[in-house]
Motif scaffolding. Structure first.
Motif, PDB file in Angstrom:
ATOM      1  N   GLN A  35       0.702  -1.324   0.243  1.00 62.24           N
ATOM      2  CA  GLN A  35       0.172  -0.040   0.061  1.00 62.24           C
ATOM      3  C   GLN A  35       0.899   1.119   0.125  1.00 62.24           C
ATOM      4  O   GLN A  35       0.287   2.192   0.543  1.00 62.24           O
ATOM      5  CB  GLN A  35      -0.908  -0.192   1.462  1.00 62.24           C
ATOM      6  N   ALA A  36       2.109   1.059  -0.434  1.00 62.43           N
ATOM      7  CA  ALA A  36       3.049   2.161  -0.489  1.00 62.43           C
ATOM      8  C   ALA A  36       3.046   2.882  -1.937  1.00 62.43           C
ATOM      9  O   ALA A  36       2.325   2.673  -2.730  1.00 62.43           O
ATOM     10  CB  ALA A  36       4.497   1.560  -0.152  1.00 62.43           C
ATOM     11  N   ALA A  37       3.413   4.071  -1.797  1.00 63.15           N
ATOM     12  CA  ALA A  37       3.489   5.099  -3.093  1.00 63.15           C
ATOM     13  C   ALA A  37       4.237   4.342  -4.032  1.00 63.15           C
ATOM     14  O   ALA A  37       5.257   3.626  -3.825  1.00 63.15           O
ATOM     15  CB  ALA A  37       4.083   6.311  -2.609  1.00 63.15           C
ATOM     16  N   PRO A  38       3.750   4.058  -5.163  1.00 63.93           N
ATOM     17  CA  PRO A  38       4.393   3.555  -6.346  1.00 63.93           C
ATOM     18  C   PRO A  38       5.399   4.335  -6.869  1.00 63.93           C
ATOM     19  O   PRO A  38       5.548   5.523  -6.812  1.00 63.93           O
ATOM     20  CB  PRO A  38       3.259   3.519  -7.609  1.00 63.93           C
ATOM     21  N   ILE A  39       6.646   3.612  -7.346  1.00 61.87           N
ATOM     22  CA  ILE A  39       7.866   4.038  -7.894  1.00 61.87           C
ATOM     23  C   ILE A  39       7.747   4.083  -9.515  1.00 61.87           C
ATOM     24  O   ILE A  39       7.379   3.125 -10.006  1.00 61.87           O
ATOM     25  CB  ILE A  39       9.126   3.606  -7.425  1.00 61.87           C
ATOM     26  N   VAL A  40       7.961   5.160 -10.071  1.00 62.29           N
ATOM     27  CA  VAL A  40       8.164   5.437 -11.494  1.00 62.29           C
ATOM     28  C   VAL A  40       9.515   5.722 -11.801  1.00 62.29           C
ATOM     29  O   VAL A  40      10.240   6.650 -11.417  1.00 62.29           O
ATOM     30  CB  VAL A  40       7.189   6.494 -12.026  1.00 62.29           C
ATOM     31  N   PHE A  41      10.223   4.577 -12.539  1.00 62.21           N
ATOM     32  CA  PHE A  41      11.640   4.905 -12.896  1.00 62.21           C
ATOM     33  C   PHE A  41      11.732   5.623 -14.476  1.00 62.21           C
ATOM     34  O   PHE A  41      10.905   5.154 -15.119  1.00 62.21           O
ATOM     35  CB  PHE A  41      12.396   3.561 -12.819  1.00 62.21           C
ATOM     36  N   VAL A  42      12.648   6.409 -14.530  1.00 65.18           N
ATOM     37  CA  VAL A  42      12.682   7.228 -15.819  1.00 65.18           C
ATOM     38  C   VAL A  42      14.257   6.946 -16.400  1.00 65.18           C
ATOM     39  O   VAL A  42      15.107   7.379 -15.742  1.00 65.18           O
ATOM     40  CB  VAL A  42      12.501   8.633 -15.418  1.00 65.18           C
TER      41      VAL A  42
END
Length: 454
Positions: A35-42
């Motif tokens: 339920q954590a904040a999603p991570i977006v990798f760039v």
């Protein structure tokens, strides 16, 4: 020319998640953060989402939910020579800002999260900063982590790289860095950088093809006023994003404590998938190739010889070549066959875990390659080769060509077997990772790549 937006689908992306918020414990394993904040990798300039697959494995090995890890695949990852001037098959800073905004919105929709964590390698940090400052991203982002990003340019000049987003004197970077602080308030910022081994943060322009010319940039170039600055001594431009030490620093910044492990826990039967991405005029894109044939062979780990074909598929419009159920103990040869490129043989060491971002690009053959019997390349997408720091890069025990002394600047080394050499096994090594390949003949329009995980 319009730039196609990256599409986020369940088929296309694996997940895991970053740590902000609630967690639940799974029986018999580490805490799971679902339920954590999603991570977006760039990813960075010219790169693909595929560079993050070992990073995903580390997040998952620490208990993160796969469905909360995302990696964007910019359609045209190479920057324009002049940011404000259209250039075919390349992207502007505005293109990437808009594409990242759309990608974040979709990641939030899929997860129901109010905010995401953004992690960028090199140019990916430019897109992150631009989105947060100029694209409304501050309302949607909790943490921004920039790894080796040339935040003050790779040089500061009114004579070279004029108009490039990588020039510290460009309008793009000047407006991002304007003000008493160089970050947008209201979210947490961190930069990771090398002490002296980043090829794009050097006072001399040698790595830019301008030896002896001052750049106006130092090793502190990636640091930002107002951000936590983490120095990862000895790591190169890419490693400050993809090395286990970089993972540990990012995890701790988001989570508030060290990860349980920087290692990777293996699955017995990982599920693999990815796209075949196109190369146009010698430049890599992330546009899918339809009609490509991908064959996968299990190989002899000592020789690279084929044991058995385990998968074959022709790509559809989306370019995907799988899924394929692998063994985490097996080595593989991926053969990419398209009408417009050389047949490309990509050899890989065992895959420890599942991934849906194992994107493949066809190789290219230069005139120099075509004069040889075979062209075999060791490729390290997540780092460079550094002779001065003791990296071992060998073909059959002999030092790999093209690795200069000094700071790490090259991520490939190519062995050209002389004309008349019969096809044979070649053992490729980078430190502890060893991949055995077969030297397929250039005369048959074939190129060989030993692609490293680490």
């Amino acid at each position: 020319m319009s730039i196609r937006q990256p599409i986020l689908t369940r088929r296309h992306f694996l997940a895991g998640s970053a740590a902000l918020g609630l967690s639940t414990a799974l029986p018999g394993c580490a805490t799971r953060y679902d339920q954590a904040a999603p991570i977006v990798f760039v990813h960075g300039n010219g790169d693909t989402a595929a560079l993050w697959h070992t990073t995903f494995w580390r997040w998952e090995s620490n208990g993160f939910d796969t469905d909360r890890l995302f990696a964007i695949d910019f359609p045209y990852p190479l920057a324009r020579s002049v940011d404000a001037t259209y250039q075919a098959y390349r992207s502007s800073s505005t293109d990437q800002r808009e594409q990242l905004a759309a990608f974040v919105a979709e990641a939030k929709r899929r997860t129901g999260a109010p905010k995401v964590v953004l992690v960028g390698s090199s140019r990916g940090g430019n897109a992150i900063r631009n989105y947060i400052k100029n694209g409304g991203g501050a309302a949607h982002v909790s943490h921004a982590i920039l790894c080796g990003t040339p935040n003050h340019g790779v040089l500061v000049s009114d004579k070279a790289l004029v108009g490039s987003e990588f020039n510290g004197a460009s309008p793009f970077l000047r407006q991002l860095n304007d003000g008493p602080t160089e970050v947008v308030p209201g979210l947490a910022w961190m930069t990771t950088r090398s002490d002296n081994a980043d090829k794009f943060a050097q006072p001399d322009g040698a790595a830019l093809g301008m030896p002896g010319q001052p750049t106006g940039v130092t090793a502190e170039g990636p640091a930002l006023k107002g951000a936590k600055d983490v120095v990862l001594a000895g790591l190169d431009h890419r490693e400050v994003a993809f090395h286990p030490k970089a993972f540990a620093a990012i995890w701790e910044f988001v989570m508030g404590s060290a990860p349980a492990t920087t290692g990777i826990s293996a699955e017995s039967s990982p599920l693999l998938n990815g796209k075949v991405n196109d190369i146009v005029r010698g430049a890599g894109t992330n546009m899918p190739v339809a009609g490509a044939v991908v064959e996968v062979y299990e190989t002899d780990p000592k020789t690279g010889a084929r044991r058995v074909m385990v998968h074959k598929q022709t790509t559809g419009e989306d370019g995907y070549w799988g899924p394929f159920r692998a063994s985490s103990r097996a080595t593989y040869e991926f053969v990419v066959i398209t009408p417009d490129h050389p047949t490309t043989h990509i050899y890989r060491s065992p895959f420890a875990r599942s991934s849906q971002i194992l994107h493949l690009r066809p190789g290219v053959l230069t005139d120099k390659d075509k004069a040889a019997a075979s062209s075999v390349t060791i490729s390290r997408p997540r780092g460079y080769f550094g002779a001065a720091r003791g990296d071992i890069v060998t073909f059959d025990g002999q030092p790999g060509p093209g690795i200069p002394p000094g700071i790490p600047v090259n991520s490939t080394s190519t062995l050209l077997l002389p004309a008349g050499t019969a096809q044979r096994s070649v053992v490729c090594r980078f430190n502890d990772e060893v991949i055995a390949v077969q030297s397929w003949p250039v005369a048959d329009n074939r190129v060989v790549i030993a692609e490293l995980h680490y």
